[in-house]
Write a protein that holds these residues in place. Structure first.
Motif, PDB file in Angstrom:
ATOM      1  N   VAL A 101      27.230  17.722 -12.603  1.00 11.47           N
ATOM      2  CA  VAL A 101      28.048  18.389 -11.586  1.00 11.47           C
ATOM      3  C   VAL A 101      27.209  19.399 -10.806  1.00 11.47           C
ATOM      4  N   TYR A 102      26.394  20.173 -11.505  1.00 16.31           N
ATOM      5  CA  TYR A 102      25.549  21.142 -10.804  1.00 16.31           C
ATOM      6  C   TYR A 102      24.558  20.449  -9.868  1.00 16.31           C
ATOM      7  N   LEU A 103      24.101  19.251 -10.249  1.00 15.84           N
ATOM      8  CA  LEU A 103      23.158  18.516  -9.415  1.00 15.84           C
ATOM      9  C   LEU A 103      23.766  18.159  -8.062  1.00 15.84           C
ATOM     10  N   VAL A 104      25.081  17.998  -8.032  1.00 18.11           N
ATOM     11  CA  VAL A 104      25.759  17.684  -6.771  1.00 18.11           C
ATOM     12  C   VAL A 104      25.482  18.769  -5.739  1.00 18.11           C
ATOM     13  N   HIS A 105      25.458  20.036  -6.166  1.00 18.99           N
ATOM     14  CA  HIS A 105      25.179  21.138  -5.248  1.00 18.99           C
ATOM     15  C   HIS A 105      23.835  20.945  -4.558  1.00 18.99           C
ATOM     16  N   ALA A 106      22.853  20.432  -5.303  1.00 22.93           N
ATOM     17  CA  ALA A 106      21.495  20.353  -4.784  1.00 22.93           C
ATOM     18  C   ALA A 106      21.273  19.156  -3.875  1.00 22.93           C
ATOM     19  N   ILE A 107      21.851  17.997  -4.213  1.00 29.52           N
ATOM     20  CA  ILE A 107      21.522  16.799  -3.436  1.00 29.52           C
ATOM     21  C   ILE A 107      22.634  16.381  -2.483  1.00 29.52           C
ATOM     22  N   ARG A 108      23.838  16.903  -2.677  1.00 31.30           N
ATOM     23  CA  ARG A 108      24.978  16.696  -1.775  1.00 31.30           C
ATOM     24  C   ARG A 108      25.201  15.223  -1.401  1.00 31.30           C
ATOM     25  N   PRO A 109      25.455  14.368  -2.382  1.00 38.10           N
ATOM     26  CA  PRO A 109      25.791  12.982  -2.070  1.00 38.10           C
ATOM     27  C   PRO A 109      27.173  12.898  -1.434  1.00 38.10           C
ATOM     28  N   ARG A 110      27.459  11.784  -0.787  1.00 37.59           N
ATOM     29  CA  ARG A 110      28.807  11.609  -0.230  1.00 37.59           C
ATOM     30  C   ARG A 110      29.831  11.289  -1.308  1.00 37.59           C
TER      31      ARG A 110
END
Length: 331
Positions: A101-110
């Motif tokens: 979940v935290y990785l979503v902040h960094a890579i911002r996938p759709r």
């Protein structure tokens, strides 16, 4: 459905990534901390960008190829104790859920796809994680779908229920629908394994196929702390025994012409499922090579997301992402 990209973490033997590839996604980066799993991925897809790295140590700023992708996918290790989710002393399985979940902040996938135990989708014991995911991602513009899929509904000869989180950026979220079953009748163990069981001239192969007339119970890979490979807990072993299979171990080779199959005489006269056959029961193509020693190979297979499930999930996500957000979704 082509031109969509993804990053896959905790990739294991590549079941989810392979399914997403079959759904038209192109991988930008895959990572896993297991040396054997990384070798498996590289053996089957030399052109994939595979990183031998622990998700908990992964820094996406060092890998800009992971940015601006359509999908972040994760077939994470199974959470062992749902009551520990969110606690300070939680194991790596819970930390990996949060790290994704935290990785979503960094890579911002759709879109985000996380697959785990069935309880992840609806059990009260996982409410804390669901609240955590919503708190972290809703303000970034993602909307959520939580649901359970069973691999047997997608042509996999195995009853394998999986809890799934799909989070999609708001402008595409209304078009997402969980995948519908792709088969009307379950595929049986005998139908899938019959050709391999007969491949060394075993005369009872057809008789065994007739008895193995149902889907398999869930294959369980087990942990690195366990001993040798087997086909799962006591209940699963009993189910295997009704099909004339010794579920207490994993075989090295399929039966030959001299093998005497007589389950009434006990385990020694039951057939043993090989690692390659277990991979077929997970929906891997026969050509997919699993590397390492037998127990490590079986562990990779048992932990994998069945590729047909990954494909169905990928097609559902792709359908949403390729829709023109200016056009209202049907239904």
């Amino acid at each position: 459905m082509s031109g969509l990209t993804f990053v896959d973490v905790c990739s294991g033997a590549g079941g989810l990534a392979l399914g997403l590839e079959q759904a038209g996604f192109e991988p930008r980066l895959l990572l896993d901390d297991d040396e054997d799993a990384v070798a498996t991925l590289r053996a089957n897809r030399p052109h994939w960008n595979v990183l031998h790295n622990d998700l908990l140590d992964f820094d996406p700023t060092e890998h800009p190829v992971s940015h601006d992708v359509d999908l972040l996918s994760a077939g994470l290790p199974r959470v062992k104790s749902s009551a520990t989710v969110g606690r300070a002393d939680s194991g790596d399985e819970e930390r990996l859920l949060k790290a994704t979940v935290y990785l979503v902040h960094a890579i911002r996938p759709r879109a985000v796809l996380i697959e785990n135990v069935p309880g992840l989708a609806h059990s009260d014991a996982y409410q804390q994680f669901r609240d955590f995911a919503r708190a972290e991602l809703a303000h970034l513009g993602y909307e959520f779908s939580w649901f359970v899929v069973n691999a047997v509904d997608f042509g996999v000869p195995q009853n394998r229920r999986q809890g799934v989180l799909v989070a999609v950026e708001r402008q595409w979220a209304s078009a997402f629908r969980p995948p519908a079953p792709t088969v009307e009748q379950p595929t049986t163990v005998g139908a899938v394994l019959g050709p391999t069981m007969a491949s060394r001239g075993w005369p009872d192969a057809a008789r065994w196929v007739a008895q193995a007339d149902r889907p398999a119970p869930t294959l369980v890979g087990g942990s690195k702390n366990r001993g040798g490979a087997d086909l799962g807990p006591t209940g699963a072993k009993r189910t295997w025994a009704t099909m004339g299979v010794n579920g207490h171990t994993v075989g090295d080779v399929v039966p030959d012409a001299d093998f005497v199959w007589n389950p009434e005489l006990g385990r020694d006269n039951m057939v043993k499922i090989t690692v390659e056959q277990a991979a077929l029961l997970q929906g891997f193509p026969e050509a997919w090579e699993i590397t390492g020693r037998k127990t490590a190979r079986y562990r990779q297979v048992g932990h994998a997301t069945p590729p047909p499930v990954g494909e169905a999930l990928g097609r559902a996500v792709a359908t949403a992402l390729i829709r023109d957000p200016a056009v209202p979704a049907a239904g």
